[in-house]
Write an enzyme that holds these catalytic residues in place. Structure first.
Site, mmCIF file in Angstrom:
data_model
loop_
_atom_site.group_PDB
_atom_site.id
_atom_site.type_symbol
_atom_site.label_atom_id
_atom_site.label_comp_id
_atom_site.label_asym_id
_atom_site.label_seq_id
_atom_site.Cartn_x
_atom_site.Cartn_y
_atom_site.Cartn_z
ATOM 1 N N LEU A 16 1.158 -1.087 0.171
ATOM 2 C CA LEU A 16 -0.236 -0.532 -0.523
ATOM 3 C C LEU A 16 1.014 1.363 -0.022
ATOM 4 O O LEU A 16 1.175 1.786 0.942
ATOM 5 C CB LEU A 16 -1.115 -0.304 1.129
ATOM 6 C CG LEU A 16 -1.432 -1.036 1.486
ATOM 7 C CD1 LEU A 16 -2.211 -1.121 2.837
ATOM 8 C CD2 LEU A 16 -2.430 -1.500 0.191
ATOM 9 N N ALA A 146 -0.593 9.318 1.635
ATOM 10 C CA ALA A 146 -0.877 8.129 0.617
ATOM 11 C C ALA A 146 -1.286 6.625 1.469
ATOM 12 O O ALA A 146 -0.219 6.246 1.948
ATOM 13 C CB ALA A 146 -0.575 8.581 -0.633
ATOM 14 N N SER A 147 -2.011 5.544 0.148
ATOM 15 C CA SER A 147 -2.286 4.026 0.561
ATOM 16 C C SER A 147 -2.288 4.057 1.839
ATOM 17 O O SER A 147 -3.203 4.739 2.251
ATOM 18 C CB SER A 147 -0.958 3.903 -0.432
ATOM 19 O OG SER A 147 -1.218 2.848 -0.943
ATOM 20 N N ALA A 148 -1.356 3.510 2.692
ATOM 21 C CA ALA A 148 -0.800 3.175 3.360
ATOM 22 C C ALA A 148 -1.451 4.180 4.538
ATOM 23 O O ALA A 148 -2.145 4.295 6.028
ATOM 24 C CB ALA A 148 0.292 2.364 4.403
ATOM 25 N N GLY A 168 -4.768 10.300 -0.214
ATOM 26 C CA GLY A 168 -5.148 8.837 -1.398
ATOM 27 C C GLY A 168 -4.316 7.913 -2.326
ATOM 28 O O GLY A 168 -4.130 7.711 -0.824
#
Length: 416
Positions: A16, A146-148, A168
């Site tokens: 992630l 971001a991600s995780a 995001g």
């Protein structure tokens, strides 16, 4: 450094992580893991060097500031400037400690992370989401969640983003390295001896078969669905809307429009808002809690002792309740918002009626932040003089005393 261990975390495992950061990591670590190869994806000079300390969270004016920085891993030991890794296990420890810390009234997740490993990310996000209501929890993307990193941010009561901050990247990535042609050029034959038909599926010494690729894709899609469902629950957004973002990141106002953030603010102003909004109520509750403990310490009557005067006890209880209400009315009034030092004095050091105290507060000069000699930011504010706008005002270009406020806050957070 233990490059094989790092490679195991980087290749052939779902991540992630922001794709730009992933490309940077591959470009920097690739030549070190296999020096014979020219990875050449991104100039290593562009790789981010992330500095951080291992002191855990810091408390300033009753706000626990938890740094969520660098690449995130399942179990990380002491973070340092070289590795730039933060373990979800460490973040979880700090978060639970902040919830239990009696000196903390609010929690600020100070996030600057491109994401990282899948393992542990959703568990920590669930932990934050389950803690809603115990203490106010605010996440700020300064400047990347971001991600995780966003899986963590989205679980907070409120998500704040800086004007240039990005949030995001609700997606999953997996990198597979195929060394087969490089090995062939070097005249090396690799033989994998194994038991179990699928034991060496996806190994790096052969091209990735279509069947194996499809199985890996199915696993990535399953993790993606978990990610989508987590963000949709945390933010109160429909899953279809989250999926439709197709792992894009959103900056500033765009993040608010898509529903991934609630407002725009700087790190300093997000911190100040938590102090101003929750500090007075926190100290009011602490006072009430101490009063209740005093009530429990009162001796109980026995058969050979004089019976208590129930009317007097009831009157004393009513008086304590009225006093607590008077203090709450003063500390939680609109007039006290930017005059908390004076409000605290009127509430705790005088017997002035609440309406009279509030009227007096309304006529007093406002301060930019509620002063508190304990907190570094508040201490700096208390030293800030009113601006001189008269004929003897300092010349243009003279250093501003307000810089002391930012300096003290940055010392508390440990970030530049």
């Amino acid at each position: 450094m233990n490059f094989p261990h790092i490679a195991a975390r980087l290749f052939d495992t779902p991540l992630l992580i922001d794709p730009g950061k992933l490309a940077t990591i591959v470009a920097v670590l690739g030549p070190r893991i296999d020096a014979s190869r020219d990875w050449g994806l991104i100039d290593p000079a562009h790789a981010n060097r992330i500095e951080r300390s291992d002191s855990g969270y810091r408390v300033a004016d009753g706000v626990a500031i938890i740094p969520v920085e660098g690449s995130l891993v399942h179990r990380g030991s002491t973070p340092d400037a070289i590795s730039g890794l933060t373990g979800y296990n460490r973040l979880s420890e700090w978060f639970r400690a902040a919830l239990d810390d009696q000196s903390v009234h609010s929690i600020l997740l100070d996030i600057d992370s491109p994401g990282g490993e899948v393992a542990g990310a959703f568990d920590f996000s669930d932990e934050i989401f389950a803690a809603r209501g115990q203490k106010p929890i605010v996440a700020i993307a300064a400047d990347l969640a971001a991600s995780a990193g966003y899986a963590i941010a989205s679980a907070a009561d409120e998500v704040v983003v800086t004007r240039t901050g990005r949030v995001g990247s609700v997606g999953v990535a997996l990198v597979h390295a195929d060394y087969s042609r490089a090995v062939e050029k070097q005249g090396v034959n690799i033989t994998l001896i194994h038991a179990g038909a699928h034991k060496v599926d996806g190994n790096s010494y052969a091209p990735l078969p279509d069947e194996v690729r499809q199985r890996v894709q199915t696993e990535v899609d399953r993790i993606h669905q978990i990610f989508i469902a987590t963000v949709a629950r945390n933010r109160g957004i429909d899953e279809a809307a989250v999926r439709a973002t197709e792992a894009l990141t959103y900056m500033g106002e765009a993040a608010i429009e898509i529903g991934f953030a609630d407002r725009i603010a700087t790190r300093e102003s997000a911190f100040a808002a938590l102090v101003q909004k929750h500090k007075a109520q926190f100290f009011s509750h602490r006072m009430e809690s101490l009063s209740m403990k005093d009530d429990l310490k009162q001796p109980t009557a026995t058969s050979d002792q004089p019976q208590p005067d129930t009317a007097a006890i009831a009157a004393a209880s009513e008086a304590r309740t009225a006093e607590r209400q008077r203090i709450r009315d003063i500390l939680q009034s609109e007039a006290s918002a930017c005059r908390q030092q004076m409000a605290a004095h009127l509430a705790f050091e005088t017997d002035m009626a609440a309406d009279a105290a509030v009227s007096l507060l309304a006529t007093a000069p406002q301060t930019a932040l509620p002063p508190n000699p304990v907190g570094p930011l508040a201490a700096a504010m208390s030293r800030l003089e009113a601006p001189n706008v008269g004929n003897d005002a300092p010349e243009k270009g003279a250093p501003s005393k307000a810089s002391a406020i930012l300096s003290d806050f940055h010392k508390a957070t440990g970030r530049p």
